[in-house]
Write a protein that holds these residues in place. Structure first.
Motif, mmCIF file in Angstrom:
data_model
loop_
_atom_site.group_PDB
_atom_site.id
_atom_site.type_symbol
_atom_site.label_atom_id
_atom_site.label_comp_id
_atom_site.label_asym_id
_atom_site.label_seq_id
_atom_site.Cartn_x
_atom_site.Cartn_y
_atom_site.Cartn_z
ATOM 1 N N LYS A 20 0.826 -1.217 0.000
ATOM 2 C CA LYS A 20 0.000 0.000 0.000
ATOM 3 C C LYS A 20 0.862 1.269 0.000
ATOM 4 N N ASN A 21 2.151 1.129 0.296
ATOM 5 C CA ASN A 21 3.019 2.319 0.335
ATOM 6 C C ASN A 21 3.674 2.639 -1.005
ATOM 7 N N VAL A 22 3.471 1.804 -1.997
ATOM 8 C CA VAL A 22 4.157 2.029 -3.281
ATOM 9 C C VAL A 22 3.114 2.315 -4.363
ATOM 10 N N PRO A 48 -1.826 2.070 -8.212
ATOM 11 C CA PRO A 48 -0.811 1.003 -8.202
ATOM 12 C C PRO A 48 -0.148 0.824 -9.565
ATOM 13 N N TYR A 49 1.130 0.505 -9.550
ATOM 14 C CA TYR A 49 1.823 0.180 -10.805
ATOM 15 C C TYR A 49 1.252 -1.113 -11.371
ATOM 16 N N LYS A 50 1.218 -1.178 -12.721
ATOM 17 C CA LYS A 50 0.753 -2.420 -13.337
ATOM 18 C C LYS A 50 1.868 -3.103 -14.124
ATOM 19 N N VAL A 51 2.950 -2.351 -14.331
ATOM 20 C CA VAL A 51 4.042 -2.866 -15.159
ATOM 21 C C VAL A 51 5.289 -2.964 -14.276
ATOM 22 N N PHE A 52 6.033 -4.059 -14.476
ATOM 23 C CA PHE A 52 7.150 -4.329 -13.574
ATOM 24 C C PHE A 52 8.212 -3.230 -13.585
ATOM 25 N N THR A 53 8.679 -2.799 -14.780
ATOM 26 C CA THR A 53 9.851 -1.906 -14.814
ATOM 27 C C THR A 53 9.643 -0.617 -14.014
ATOM 28 N N SER A 65 2.348 -15.380 -12.596
ATOM 29 C CA SER A 65 3.174 -16.015 -13.629
ATOM 30 C C SER A 65 2.299 -16.723 -14.660
ATOM 31 N N TRP A 66 1.233 -17.334 -14.191
ATOM 32 C CA TRP A 66 0.313 -17.972 -15.150
ATOM 33 C C TRP A 66 -0.379 -16.917 -16.012
ATOM 34 N N GLN A 67 -0.779 -15.826 -15.395
ATOM 35 C CA GLN A 67 -1.427 -14.760 -16.188
ATOM 36 C C GLN A 67 -0.416 -14.159 -17.172
ATOM 37 N N TRP A 68 0.840 -14.101 -16.768
ATOM 38 C CA TRP A 68 1.892 -13.609 -17.662
ATOM 39 C C TRP A 68 1.974 -14.542 -18.877
ATOM 40 N N ALA A 69 2.062 -15.845 -18.605
ATOM 41 C CA ALA A 69 2.244 -16.820 -19.685
ATOM 42 C C ALA A 69 1.031 -16.837 -20.623
ATOM 43 N N ALA A 70 -0.156 -16.634 -20.051
ATOM 44 C CA ALA A 70 -1.385 -16.696 -20.852
ATOM 45 C C ALA A 70 -1.700 -15.364 -21.535
ATOM 46 N N SER A 71 -0.860 -14.357 -21.319
ATOM 47 C CA SER A 71 -1.085 -13.010 -21.871
ATOM 48 C C SER A 71 -2.390 -12.390 -21.379
ATOM 49 N N THR A 72 -2.795 -12.730 -20.160
ATOM 50 C CA THR A 72 -4.020 -12.134 -19.609
ATOM 51 C C THR A 72 -3.697 -11.189 -18.445
ATOM 52 N N GLY A 73 -2.412 -11.147 -18.047
ATOM 53 C CA GLY A 73 -2.027 -10.379 -16.852
ATOM 54 C C GLY A 73 -1.757 -8.921 -17.146
ATOM 55 N N THR A 74 -1.420 -8.167 -16.092
ATOM 56 C CA THR A 74 -1.167 -6.731 -16.261
ATOM 57 C C THR A 74 0.057 -6.523 -17.140
ATOM 58 N N ASP A 75 1.097 -7.284 -16.825
ATOM 59 C CA ASP A 75 2.378 -7.077 -17.498
ATOM 60 C C ASP A 75 2.749 -8.423 -18.106
ATOM 61 N N ALA A 76 2.044 -8.777 -19.170
ATOM 62 C CA ALA A 76 2.142 -10.152 -19.674
ATOM 63 C C ALA A 76 2.915 -10.204 -20.982
ATOM 64 N N VAL A 77 3.344 -11.393 -21.335
ATOM 65 C CA VAL A 77 3.988 -11.591 -22.620
ATOM 66 C C VAL A 77 2.950 -11.282 -23.722
ATOM 67 N N PRO A 78 3.315 -10.560 -24.817
ATOM 68 C CA PRO A 78 2.313 -10.284 -25.854
ATOM 69 C C PRO A 78 1.748 -11.592 -26.421
#
Ligand SMILES: Cc1cc2nc3c(=O)[nH]c(=O)nc-3n(C[C@H](O)[C@H](O)[C@H](O)COP(=O)(O)OP(=O)(O)OC[C@H]3O[C@@H](n4cnc5c(N)ncnc54)[C@H](O)[C@@H]3O)c2cc1C
Length: 446
Positions: free
Chosen positions: A125-127, A134-139, A357-370
């Motif tokens: 909650k502090n970031v 809230p940030y949605k992308v890792f970088t 990580s699953w949402q990343w792999a499935a391209s459904t997450g906030t910061d997912a693989v295209p």
């Protein structure tokens, strides 16, 4: 004030928030939660590890003049009983998992909970970004933590000197058998102490960037299970490795763990729903799923990874990415099926890391693989298991074939004398099908 120190996923005495904040008469406890345990098979390896770790914690607490009362039951019933014995406050660490949050809400109504953020470096909650969102992308999230990176060291918690143990029956302890479990063999690294693991990894740290993706090289820290159960704190890991040369890539991975916990905190619905508002026409074929989970897809790297997971509870990060991409893209099976399967099997299962990580792999997450970037499992195995060392160690029927065939579509199947399944699906055609399906899923508006 009589306090309960409720150990859950912080099974250590060093850098421990509840041991730092405790005061007066304390009862340290651990509960083997019947609501969680009753759903697990008797052969679940995690419970053997957890049991060992809880007994070790008991010894460590005894060495500092405390003790640990160990229970098997429903937390609500147990806390109702504690209430009648005059306990007024429970100290414990925060857990953002859906079940844990609902459980804590109930307990808080019985005896007030004081929760500490102790399993992660940051308090989500502090970031926030400059719009207070809230940030949605890792970088950008990672960059916003630059102050931590520059700090070199984060102050650990120190043991409170103001507590003493309350009189209690500390001798009664449920056995594994009593709780319905059979003691399991654990992989050798889990029999090592955290200090042994840390020393071993210090020697590998300078090659981490080069080695971490190669499946047959033991180039990573193997600390995820210890982090999951809190046998070591992320702060301690950060402090040890941050000061060593060439630690940036490793610390970055620790920050991924932070980011995924951060996402689950800010977007709790992502435990159950696509993070992006997408309508994907999953195929969800039960037979395909069964073949994926038992390692019978006809793709050697996928099959070896799944068989290894089923036998050991372990899977290399690169393999997790390969099998998750194959399930969600090539087989078009909903990531939630894969996530639930990993949750049952992984020794280091951590809801936040697994879900994101699953949402990343499935391209459904906030910061997912295209969605159009789909792993080709054969190119992956050619690159990361070139000599076939991993595949051949798991699939004995492929042990003597030319390793080149392992990395070619239908390569293994071209040898008619081998007892090996046909491919479930053509990689090329299923890739094209996935791209078409994902394209229709409304990415533009998600
Ligand atoms: C589909 C999928 C599911 C996953 N499920 C889990 C899970 O349930 N629990 C879990 O701890 N990790 C999960 N991961 C992340 C990663 O695979 C493991 O953390 C890593 O393999 C653990 O090995 P290690 O401790 O040797 O890692 P190292 O490479 O030594 O990394 C150091 C630490 O950083 C953290 N970390 C490393 N990579 C990641 C990552 N990609 N995401 C989040 N944290 C990371 C872990 O806590 C790890 O111990 C998953 C990855 C994928 C692709």
């Amino acid at each position: 004030m009589k306090q309960i120190l409720w150990f859950r996923r912080d099974l250590r005495i060093s850098d421990n928030a509840i041991l730092a904040h405790a005061k007066g008469e304390v009862l340290p406890i651990f509960i083997f939660d019947i609501n969680i345990l009753d759903k697990l098979p008797s052969t679940d390896k995690r419970i053997t590890f957890l049991y060992r770790s809880v007994l070790k914690l008991k010894q460590e607490l005894q060495a500092i003049g405390l003790d640990l009362a160990i229970f098997y039951g429903d937390p609500k019933t147990l806390f109702e009983a504690f209430k009648t014995k005059g306990f007024e406050r429970v100290l414990c660490s925060v857990d953002n998992d859906h079940y844990a949050k609902a459980r804590d809400k109930k307990i808080d109504k019985i005896i007030k909970l004081k929760r500490f953020n102790d399993s992660f470096l940051i308090d989500p909650k502090n970031v926030l970004n400059k719009n207070n969102m809230p940030y949605k992308v890792f970088t950008p999230f990672y960059n916003s933590l630059n102050y931590l990176w520059e700090a070199n060291r984060i102050e650990p918690f120190t043991l409170s000197k103001k507590m003493h143990k309350i009189d209690f029956d500390y001798t009664t302890c449920p056995t594994l058998r009593h709780m319905g479990f059979i003691k399991q063999d654990l992989p050798p690294f889990l029999l090592q102490t955290r200090d042994e693991l840390l020393t071993a990894f210090k020697n590998k740290l300078s090659n981490y960037t080069e080695d971490r993706d190669f499946i047959s090289i033991s180039g990573t820290s193997q600390l995820s299970v210890h982090l999951r159960f809190g046998l070591i704190s992320p702060k301690e890991v950060f402090n040890i490795f941050r000061s060593l040369p060439k630690s940036k890539a490793y610390i970055r991975q620790l920050f991924f763990r932070e980011f995924y916990n951060y996402l689950l905190y800010h977007f709790p619905q992502s435990q159950f729903q696509n993070h992006k508002d997408l309508e994907i026409e999953w195929h969800n074929n039960k037979k395909d799923f069964e073949k994926w989970s038992t390692g019978k897809t006809g793709v050697p790297i996928v099959d070896a990874a799944m068989k290894h997971l089923n036998a050991t509870g372990l899977m290399h990060n690169r393999l997790r990415m390969i099998v998750a991409s194959y399930l969600t893209k090539n087989l078009l099976i909903d990531w939630r099926w894969g996530e639930a399967y990993f949750a049952k099997k992984l020794l280091d299962y951590e809801a936040s890391s697994n879900i994101a990580s699953w949402q990343w792999a499935a391209s459904t997450g906030t910061d997912a693989v295209p969605y159009f970037r789909i792993f080709n499992p054969y190119l992956q195995s050619k690159k990361f298991d070139k000599e076939g060392t991993f595949i051949q160690s798991i699939l004995p029927q492929l042990a003597n074939i030319d390793t080149k065939l392992l990395h070619q579509e239908n390569g293994v199947q071209s040898n008619l004398f081998l007892d090996y399944p046909q491919q479930l699906i053509s990689i090329k055609e299923s890739r094209e099908r996935a791209i078409k399906t994902f394209k229709k899923a409304n990415y533009e508006n998600a």
